[in-house]
Design an enzyme around this catalytic site. Structure first.
Site, PDB file in Angstrom:
ATOM      1  N   GLY A  46      -6.745   7.722   0.276  1.00 54.59           N
ATOM      2  CA  GLY A  46      -6.766   7.267   1.490  1.00 54.59           C
ATOM      3  C   GLY A  46      -8.594   7.043   2.339  1.00 54.59           C
ATOM      4  O   GLY A  46      -9.391   7.819   1.418  1.00 54.59           O
ATOM      5  N   GLN A  51     -15.607   6.192   6.921  1.00 58.24           N
ATOM      6  CA  GLN A  51     -16.164   6.618   5.754  1.00 58.24           C
ATOM      7  C   GLN A  51     -17.314   5.209   5.059  1.00 58.24           C
ATOM      8  O   GLN A  51     -17.934   5.049   4.221  1.00 58.24           O
ATOM      9  CB  GLN A  51     -14.973   7.022   5.032  1.00 58.24           C
ATOM     10  CG  GLN A  51     -13.897   8.365   5.223  1.00 58.24           C
ATOM     11  CD  GLN A  51     -13.748   8.165   4.312  1.00 58.24           C
ATOM     12  OE1 GLN A  51     -12.714   8.627   4.260  1.00 58.24           O
ATOM     13  NE2 GLN A  51     -13.680   9.199   3.039  1.00 58.24           N
ATOM     14  N   CYS A  94     -12.043  14.963  -0.419  1.00 62.39           N
ATOM     15  CA  CYS A  94     -12.676  14.017   0.222  1.00 62.39           C
ATOM     16  C   CYS A  94     -13.356  12.766  -0.508  1.00 62.39           C
ATOM     17  O   CYS A  94     -14.449  13.286  -0.631  1.00 62.39           O
ATOM     18  CB  CYS A  94     -12.642  14.369   1.936  1.00 62.39           C
ATOM     19  SG  CYS A  94     -13.689  13.033   3.037  1.00 62.39           S
ATOM     20  N   LEU A  95     -13.313  11.651  -0.348  1.00 66.97           N
ATOM     21  CA  LEU A  95     -14.565  10.743  -1.034  1.00 66.97           C
ATOM     22  C   LEU A  95     -15.830  10.589  -0.164  1.00 66.97           C
ATOM     23  O   LEU A  95     -17.376  10.459  -1.050  1.00 66.97           O
ATOM     24  CB  LEU A  95     -13.992   9.463  -0.926  1.00 66.97           C
ATOM     25  CG  LEU A  95     -12.092   8.616  -1.577  1.00 66.97           C
ATOM     26  CD1 LEU A  95     -12.430   7.152  -1.758  1.00 66.97           C
ATOM     27  CD2 LEU A  95     -12.800   9.073  -3.080  1.00 66.97           C
ATOM     28  N   HIS A 136      -5.740  13.948   7.475  1.00 70.18           N
ATOM     29  CA  HIS A 136      -6.741  13.964   7.195  1.00 70.18           C
ATOM     30  C   HIS A 136      -7.280  12.918   7.610  1.00 70.18           C
ATOM     31  O   HIS A 136      -8.584  12.550   8.016  1.00 70.18           O
ATOM     32  CB  HIS A 136      -7.082  14.402   5.639  1.00 70.18           C
ATOM     33  CG  HIS A 136      -8.677  13.788   4.823  1.00 70.18           C
ATOM     34  ND1 HIS A 136      -8.230  14.666   4.021  1.00 70.18           N
ATOM     35  CD2 HIS A 136      -8.620  12.572   4.909  1.00 70.18           C
ATOM     36  CE1 HIS A 136      -9.866  14.761   3.728  1.00 70.18           C
ATOM     37  NE2 HIS A 136      -9.752  13.169   4.399  1.00 70.18           N
ATOM     38  N   GLU A 137      -6.959  11.653   7.270  1.00 67.95           N
ATOM     39  CA  GLU A 137      -7.588   9.811   7.359  1.00 67.95           C
ATOM     40  C   GLU A 137      -8.004  10.055   9.290  1.00 67.95           C
ATOM     41  O   GLU A 137      -8.616   9.525   9.932  1.00 67.95           O
ATOM     42  CB  GLU A 137      -6.654   8.853   7.245  1.00 67.95           C
ATOM     43  CG  GLU A 137      -6.504   8.962   5.677  1.00 67.95           C
ATOM     44  CD  GLU A 137      -7.997   9.593   4.956  1.00 67.95           C
ATOM     45  OE1 GLU A 137      -9.116   8.942   5.328  1.00 67.95           O
ATOM     46  OE2 GLU A 137      -7.851   9.982   3.676  1.00 67.95           O
ATOM     47  N   HIS A 140      -9.757  12.207  10.400  1.00 69.47           N
ATOM     48  CA  HIS A 140     -11.875  10.858   9.893  1.00 69.47           C
ATOM     49  C   HIS A 140     -12.056  10.007  11.847  1.00 69.47           C
ATOM     50  O   HIS A 140     -13.600   9.978  12.233  1.00 69.47           O
ATOM     51  CB  HIS A 140     -11.815  10.207   9.059  1.00 69.47           C
ATOM     52  CG  HIS A 140     -11.812  10.387   8.020  1.00 69.47           C
ATOM     53  ND1 HIS A 140     -13.538  11.405   7.665  1.00 69.47           N
ATOM     54  CD2 HIS A 140     -11.693  10.743   6.488  1.00 69.47           C
ATOM     55  CE1 HIS A 140     -13.385  11.835   6.283  1.00 69.47           C
ATOM     56  NE2 HIS A 140     -12.219  11.358   5.712  1.00 69.47           N
TER      57      HIS A 140
HETATM   58 ZN   LIG Z   1     -11.915  12.036   3.811  1.00 73.83          ZN
END
Ligand SMILES: [Zn+2]
Length: 171
Positions: A46, A51, A94-95, A136-137, A140
């Site tokens: 995701g 991000q 998380c990236l 989660h997304e 963000h």
């Molecule tokens: Zn994330």
């Protein structure tokens, strides 16, 4: 398509609230395509626009396992409209917070409404990994990270470690 730079904590863009998008313009479709390529390249399951430094309410998700067909979701203005009182705990990463994972407790099931690439409103009910990933997304887009859902002690430890890694990478 372009692979975009993924912003890491403590980049302030990760703490900003993304703005609603009017609809699927060419620009928006290009951003979503680039986000999908960036997510698959990472690899991740995701990615939210914050991000990649874009403060627009856009997310891409693909929670399919290796044995399954890819299931790419591109969502404009996603919003959680209902969530269950029942909670589930899953390990998240998380990236933007590389190499750190932690268990996070969230509502088990959510219903999400979003705009698709044709500008139509769609609804999706999800549980399990997809439910956690959607939450989660969407977090963000509101400047919230998964580490905000864990103990402060653990959060501070992760932030300290990521900052140290970044300093070492700069040397
Ligand atoms: Zn994330």
């Amino acid at each position: 398509m372009t692979i975009l730079d993924i912003r890491l904590i403590p980049d302030p863009v990760l703490r900003k609230k993304a703005e609603k998008v009017e609809g699927p313009s060419d620009e928006i479709i290009t951003i979503l395509d680039d986000m999908a390529e960036t997510m698959y390249n990472a690899p991740g399951i995701g990615l939210a626009a914050n991000q990649v430094g874009v403060l627009k309410r856009l997310i891409v998700i693909d929670c399919s396992t290796e044995e399954e067909e890819p299931n790419l979701l591109k969502m404009i203005n996603p919003e959680i409209i209902t969530s269950t009182n029942e909670k589930s705990e899953l390990e998240e990463g998380c990236l933007s917070i590389p190499e750190h994972k932690s268990n996070v407790v969230r509502p088990s099931k959510v219903e999400v409404s979003y705009m698709n690439l044709n500008g139509e409103t769609e609804k999706l009910t999800a549980e399990g990994l997809l439910s956690a990933c959607l939450q989660h997304e969407i977090d963000h887009l509101n400047g919230i990270l998964f580490i905000d859902h864990i103990s402060r002690l653990k959060r501070d430890m992760i932030i300290r470690k990521v900052k140290k890694q970044l300093r070492e990478n700069e040397k």
